[in-house]
Write an enzyme that holds these catalytic residues in place. Structure first.
Site, PDB file in Angstrom:
ATOM      1  N   TYR A 150       0.820  -1.219   0.000  1.00  0.00           N
ATOM      2  CA  TYR A 150       0.000   0.000   0.000  1.00  0.00           C
ATOM      3  C   TYR A 150       0.850   1.264   0.000  1.00  0.00           C
ATOM      4  O   TYR A 150       0.312   2.366  -0.088  1.00  0.00           O
ATOM      5  CB  TYR A 150      -1.068  -0.014   1.098  1.00  0.00           C
ATOM      6  CG  TYR A 150      -0.615  -0.191   2.535  1.00  0.00           C
ATOM      7  CD1 TYR A 150       0.355   0.612   3.117  1.00  0.00           C
ATOM      8  CD2 TYR A 150      -1.247  -1.142   3.340  1.00  0.00           C
ATOM      9  CE1 TYR A 150       0.714   0.469   4.452  1.00  0.00           C
ATOM     10  CE2 TYR A 150      -0.895  -1.307   4.670  1.00  0.00           C
ATOM     11  CZ  TYR A 150       0.089  -0.496   5.218  1.00  0.00           C
ATOM     12  OH  TYR A 150       0.442  -0.642   6.538  1.00  0.00           O
ATOM     13  N   LYS A 165       5.477   4.282   4.641  1.00  0.00           N
ATOM     14  CA  LYS A 165       6.112   3.228   3.832  1.00  0.00           C
ATOM     15  C   LYS A 165       6.467   3.775   2.450  1.00  0.00           C
ATOM     16  O   LYS A 165       7.501   3.415   1.877  1.00  0.00           O
ATOM     17  CB  LYS A 165       5.192   2.012   3.697  1.00  0.00           C
ATOM     18  CG  LYS A 165       4.746   1.374   5.019  1.00  0.00           C
ATOM     19  CD  LYS A 165       5.766   0.441   5.595  1.00  0.00           C
ATOM     20  CE  LYS A 165       5.185  -0.438   6.703  1.00  0.00           C
ATOM     21  NZ  LYS A 165       6.211  -1.162   7.457  1.00  0.00           N
TER      22      LYS A 165
HETATM   23  C1  HXC Z   1      -6.784   5.767  16.696  1.00  0.00           C
HETATM   24  C2  HXC Z   1      -4.806   5.645  17.898  1.00  0.00           C
HETATM   25  C3  HXC Z   1      -4.906   4.214  17.952  1.00  0.00           C
HETATM   26  C4  HXC Z   1      -6.055   3.605  17.313  1.00  0.00           C
HETATM   27  C5  HXC Z   1      -3.081   4.828  18.970  1.00  0.00           C
HETATM   28  N1  HXC Z   1      -3.681   5.966  18.537  1.00  0.00           N
HETATM   29  N2  HXC Z   1      -3.815   3.741  18.628  1.00  0.00           N
HETATM   30  N3  HXC Z   1      -5.738   6.404  17.274  1.00  0.00           N
HETATM   31  N4  HXC Z   1      -6.937   4.424  16.689  1.00  0.00           N
HETATM   32  N5  HXC Z   1      -6.221   2.285  17.323  1.00  0.00           N
HETATM   33  C6  HXC Z   1      -3.197   7.324  18.753  1.00  0.00           C
HETATM   34  C7  HXC Z   1      -3.272   7.663  20.235  1.00  0.00           C
HETATM   35  O1  HXC Z   1      -4.580   8.056  20.596  1.00  0.00           O
HETATM   36  C8  HXC Z   1      -2.265   8.814  20.335  1.00  0.00           C
HETATM   37  O2  HXC Z   1      -2.824  10.026  19.843  1.00  0.00           O
HETATM   38  C9  HXC Z   1      -1.207   8.398  19.327  1.00  0.00           C
HETATM   39  O3  HXC Z   1      -1.816   7.454  18.414  1.00  0.00           O
HETATM   40  C10 HXC Z   1      -0.019   7.754  19.987  1.00  0.00           C
HETATM   41  O4  HXC Z   1      -0.504   6.657  20.751  1.00  0.00           O
HETATM   42  P1  HXC Z   1       0.357   6.006  21.923  1.00  0.00           P
HETATM   43  O5  HXC Z   1      -0.341   4.776  22.369  1.00  0.00           O
HETATM   44  O6  HXC Z   1       0.688   7.055  22.947  1.00  0.00           O
HETATM   45  O7  HXC Z   1       1.701   5.699  21.159  1.00  0.00           O
HETATM   46  P2  HXC Z   1       2.821   4.672  21.465  1.00  0.00           P
HETATM   47  O8  HXC Z   1       2.686   4.081  22.835  1.00  0.00           O
HETATM   48  O9  HXC Z   1       4.066   5.337  21.116  1.00  0.00           O
HETATM   49  O10 HXC Z   1       2.516   3.478  20.437  1.00  0.00           O
HETATM   50  C11 HXC Z   1       2.728   3.607  19.075  1.00  0.00           C
HETATM   51  C12 HXC Z   1       1.632   2.873  18.315  1.00  0.00           C
HETATM   52  C13 HXC Z   1       1.453   1.447  18.813  1.00  0.00           C
HETATM   53  C14 HXC Z   1       1.999   2.901  16.811  1.00  0.00           C
HETATM   54  C15 HXC Z   1       0.319   3.619  18.503  1.00  0.00           C
HETATM   55  O11 HXC Z   1       0.376   0.795  18.164  1.00  0.00           O
HETATM   56  C16 HXC Z   1       2.695   0.626  18.650  1.00  0.00           C
HETATM   57  O12 HXC Z   1       3.688   0.853  19.313  1.00  0.00           O
HETATM   58  N6  HXC Z   1       2.698  -0.354  17.780  1.00  0.00           N
HETATM   59  C17 HXC Z   1       3.874  -1.206  17.521  1.00  0.00           C
HETATM   60  C18 HXC Z   1       3.484  -2.569  17.060  1.00  0.00           C
HETATM   61  C19 HXC Z   1       2.621  -2.531  15.841  1.00  0.00           C
HETATM   62  O13 HXC Z   1       1.774  -1.671  15.644  1.00  0.00           O
HETATM   63  N7  HXC Z   1       2.847  -3.494  14.992  1.00  0.00           N
HETATM   64  C20 HXC Z   1       2.012  -3.652  13.836  1.00  0.00           C
HETATM   65  C21 HXC Z   1       2.787  -3.412  12.679  1.00  0.00           C
HETATM   66  S1  HXC Z   1       2.010  -4.254  11.388  1.00  0.00           S
HETATM   67  P3  HXC Z   1      -3.486  11.150  20.819  1.00  0.00           P
HETATM   68  O14 HXC Z   1      -3.886  12.234  19.883  1.00  0.00           O
HETATM   69  O15 HXC Z   1      -4.639  10.499  21.517  1.00  0.00           O
HETATM   70  O16 HXC Z   1      -2.376  11.564  21.767  1.00  0.00           O
HETATM   71  C22 HXC Z   1       2.347  -3.507   9.994  1.00  0.00           C
HETATM   72  C23 HXC Z   1       1.969  -4.347   8.789  1.00  0.00           C
HETATM   73  C24 HXC Z   1       1.467  -3.575   7.648  1.00  0.00           C
HETATM   74  O17 HXC Z   1       2.818  -2.425   9.927  1.00  0.00           O
HETATM   75  C25 HXC Z   1       1.322  -4.355   6.348  1.00  0.00           C
HETATM   76  C26 HXC Z   1       0.197  -5.345   6.274  1.00  0.00           C
HETATM   77  C27 HXC Z   1       0.014  -5.972   4.912  1.00  0.00           C
END
Ligand code: HXC
Length: 268
Positions: A150, A165
């Site tokens: 994507y 990406k």
């Molecule tokens: C809306 C969201 C949200 C959700 C977080 N936020 N989750 N908004 N819907 N589901 C918002 C929060 O409200 C906040 O904004 C901001 O994002 C930061 O959130 P935090 O939780 O404070 O951030 P942090 O703890 O740093 O975490 C980062 C993260 C988290 C990206 C949000 O999910 C993470 O660390 N993920 C790592 C693992 C991961 O996601 N792996 C999947 C990758 S898969 P506000 O405004 O409220 O402050 C992938 C594959 C793709 O990429 C390809 C597939 C084919």
């Protein structure tokens, strides 16, 4: 001209894998170590990294964990410099750390946008820049970034990740040209849906979503992380010595299979 080493033997080589505590990052780390390489796995949380290290060392490989948030440029530089100091080299970098969640664009807060851009795009640059200092000095190195298709076709609900990406692809192509004559290659790998916990929770949390995703793959199944690692090993190895600035899609034809004109006979 002397042909490159056509094996994927990573003996005496050193790789850094970000997001090495789970999923595709863990699988690539295990594959690199299984082929004789030394692996440093980076991530925010020690526990999953320790699990990766345990799996590698139990199989007779060499691995070390380093806790590091790729959003912290100074820390990224510090740990990668530390690897170079300890090992005398950094041969490979895998930019695998990612953050993602599904949200409609108009509901995504600036901070949510920033969180994903910081991890995926900025973190990839910080690690690439830090590793490249050592690779350029040595006149060799291979950098591989994990992206998603994507990056070019877009995907509703993941504007932050798609933009990040896409930026990684542009970065890869730009630096591939800048560094080609100095022996440093940069490529991307674009996995399709892969059986990992992180992506599963973030992108296909429910059974219905999972079935939808699976049905979107012409190959009819999710990828095993080990399959993605196999393609990664090729791009990291000297077998791909003449491949740089490229994206290898490993997705069971998912993104090509989007045609709405498919004849029933052709899709059965
Ligand atoms: C809306 C969201 C949200 C959700 C977080 N936020 N989750 N908004 N819907 N589901 C918002 C929060 O409200 C906040 O904004 C901001 O994002 C930061 O959130 P935090 O939780 O404070 O951030 P942090 O703890 O740093 O975490 C980062 C993260 C988290 C990206 C949000 O999910 C993470 O660390 N993920 C790592 C693992 C991961 O996601 N792996 C999947 C990758 S898969 P506000 O405004 O409220 O402050 C992938 C594959 C793709 O990429 C390809 C597939 C084919």
């Amino acid at each position: 001209m002397k042909l490159p080493d056509l094996s994927d033997d990573f003996t005496d080589r050193v790789a850094v894998v970000t997001g090495g505590g789970s999923g595709i990052g863990r699988a690539i780390a295990r594959r690199y170590a299984a082929a004789g390489g030394t692996v440093y796995v980076l991530g925010r949380r020690e526990e999953p990294l320790a699990e990766t290290v345990g799996l590698i060392t139990a199989a007779g490989g060499r691995a070390t964990l380093l806790t590091c948030d790729v959003r912290d440029a100074a820390r990224v530089t510090e740990v990668i410099d530390g690897v170079a100091e300890a090992e005398g080299r950094v041969d490979a970098l895998v930019n695998n750390a990612a953050g993602n969640f599904v949200v409609p664009g108009e509901e995504l807060s600036p901070n949510g946008w920033k969180a994903v851009i910081d991890i995926v795009l900025n973190g990839t640059f910080y690690a690439t820049r830090a590793a490249a200092q050592h690779m350029l000095a040595a006149g060799q190195g291979s950098i591989l970034s994990v992206i998603a298709t994507y990056a070019w076709h877009g995907h509703p609900g993941t504007v932050h990740s798609a933009a990040a990406k896409g930026g990684v692809v542009a970065m890869t192509r730009t630096l591939a040209v800048e560094w080609a004559a100095r022996g440093v290659r940069l490529n991307c790998i674009a996995p399709g849906p892969t059986e990992t916990e992180g992506a599963g929770q973030a992108l296909w949390g429910s059974d219905a979503a999972r079935s939808r995703v699976q049905a979107s793959v012409p190959a009819g199944r999710f990828a095993d992380p080990a399959e993605i690692a196999e393609s990664a090993a090729f791009l990291l190895s000297d077998r791909a010595a003449y491949v740089t600035g490229e994206v290898l899609v490993v997705d069971g034809a998912q993104w090509l299979g989007k045609s709405v004109y498919t004849d029933d006979r052709a899709s059965s």
